[in-house]
Design a protein around this motif. Structure first.
Motif, PDB file in Angstrom:
ATOM      1  N   ALA A 167      -2.881  -6.732 -65.784  1.00  0.00           N
ATOM      2  CA  ALA A 167      -1.678  -7.565 -65.691  1.00  0.00           C
ATOM      3  C   ALA A 167      -0.828  -7.086 -64.520  1.00  0.00           C
ATOM      4  N   TRP A 168      -0.331  -8.046 -63.757  1.00  0.00           N
ATOM      5  CA  TRP A 168       0.435  -7.750 -62.545  1.00  0.00           C
ATOM      6  C   TRP A 168       1.658  -8.651 -62.474  1.00  0.00           C
ATOM      7  N   THR A 169       2.755  -8.114 -61.966  1.00  0.00           N
ATOM      8  CA  THR A 169       3.941  -8.907 -61.643  1.00  0.00           C
ATOM      9  C   THR A 169       4.353  -8.509 -60.239  1.00  0.00           C
ATOM     10  N   GLY A 170       4.547  -9.521 -59.402  1.00  0.00           N
ATOM     11  CA  GLY A 170       4.941  -9.242 -58.031  1.00  0.00           C
ATOM     12  C   GLY A 170       5.258 -10.521 -57.295  1.00  0.00           C
ATOM     13  N   VAL A 171       5.466 -10.397 -55.996  1.00  0.00           N
ATOM     14  CA  VAL A 171       5.777 -11.552 -55.153  1.00  0.00           C
ATOM     15  C   VAL A 171       4.466 -12.091 -54.595  1.00  0.00           C
ATOM     16  N   ASP A 212       5.618  -4.025 -55.658  1.00  0.00           N
ATOM     17  CA  ASP A 212       6.399  -2.859 -55.219  1.00  0.00           C
ATOM     18  C   ASP A 212       5.965  -2.357 -53.847  1.00  0.00           C
ATOM     19  N   GLY A 213       5.790  -3.276 -52.901  1.00  0.00           N
ATOM     20  CA  GLY A 213       5.446  -2.911 -51.532  1.00  0.00           C
ATOM     21  C   GLY A 213       3.967  -2.711 -51.271  1.00  0.00           C
ATOM     22  N   GLU A 214       3.141  -2.817 -52.294  1.00  0.00           N
ATOM     23  CA  GLU A 214       1.694  -2.666 -52.126  1.00  0.00           C
ATOM     24  C   GLU A 214       1.022  -4.021 -52.291  1.00  0.00           C
ATOM     25  N   ARG A 215       0.162  -4.380 -51.342  1.00  0.00           N
ATOM     26  CA  ARG A 215      -0.573  -5.644 -51.416  1.00  0.00           C
ATOM     27  C   ARG A 215      -1.764  -5.469 -52.349  1.00  0.00           C
ATOM     28  N   VAL A 216      -1.846  -6.340 -53.360  1.00  0.00           N
ATOM     29  CA  VAL A 216      -2.931  -6.302 -54.334  1.00  0.00           C
ATOM     30  C   VAL A 216      -3.736  -7.589 -54.197  1.00  0.00           C
ATOM     31  N   ARG A 217      -5.060  -7.451 -54.076  1.00  0.00           N
ATOM     32  CA  ARG A 217      -5.963  -8.608 -53.978  1.00  0.00           C
ATOM     33  C   ARG A 217      -6.669  -8.769 -55.313  1.00  0.00           C
TER      34      ARG A 217
END
Length: 162
Positions: A115-119, A133-138
């Motif tokens: 589970a992820w929450t981000g922009v 939090d500033g880290e790009r997740v693919r």
């Protein structure tokens, strides 16, 4: 993305009809039990949908489902707008809503985070990219089981007090 067979079949029936009428079929979701499922149809269009558009869509959606009969037995039909916590399904949705805060759940793979929450950044190939939090997740689009815009409702007081 994961979907039930019934949801997929209903979406295949409704998508061309929605396009003909100027609507976007956002999602078809199945809820409830097997004996009396709930078929939830989420629609949108340029400028949004109001109550009149929902009533109009409810008629043609109901007529199409009665004519094609994809559900054996009784079911409950719900037609609505996607709301502030709009689900994201199609790969193009993830580019269209880039910049929004999203929650994404993926199929579990061992001990990996699911589970992820981000922009939302957008897509890269068949991956969805979010900034956490500033880290790009693919995240592979095929592994996403649920993704939604994390809706924020703001209420204006109308005037300053004091």
């Amino acid at each position: 993305m994961a979907t039930t067979d019934l949801s997929r079949i209903v979406a295949e029936i409704l998508d061309p009809l929605a396009q003909e009428r100027g609507f976007e079929l956002v999602a078809v979701e199945q809820a409830g039990g097997r004996r009396k499922p709930i078929i939830r149809v989420l629609i949108d269009r340029e400028g949004g949908v109001d109550l009149e558009a929902i009533c109009e869509a409810n008629r043609w959606v109901g007529d199409a489902l009665e004519a094609s009969d994809p559900v054996s037995g009784a079911y409950t039909l719900e037609v609505s707008s996607p709301g502030v916590d709009r689900p994201l399904h199609k790969l193009g949705d993830f580019d269209r809503f880039a910049g929004e805060t999203v929650t994404v759940k993926v199929r579990p793979h061992g001990e990996a985070r699911c589970a992820w929450t981000g922009v939302l950044v957008g897509t890269s190939g068949h991956d969805v990219v979010i900034d956490v939090d500033g880290e790009r997740v693919r995240l592979p689009h095929a592994d996403i089981v649920k993704a939604r815009i994390k809706g924020v409702v703001r209420f204006d007081r109308g005037r300053d007090e004091g």
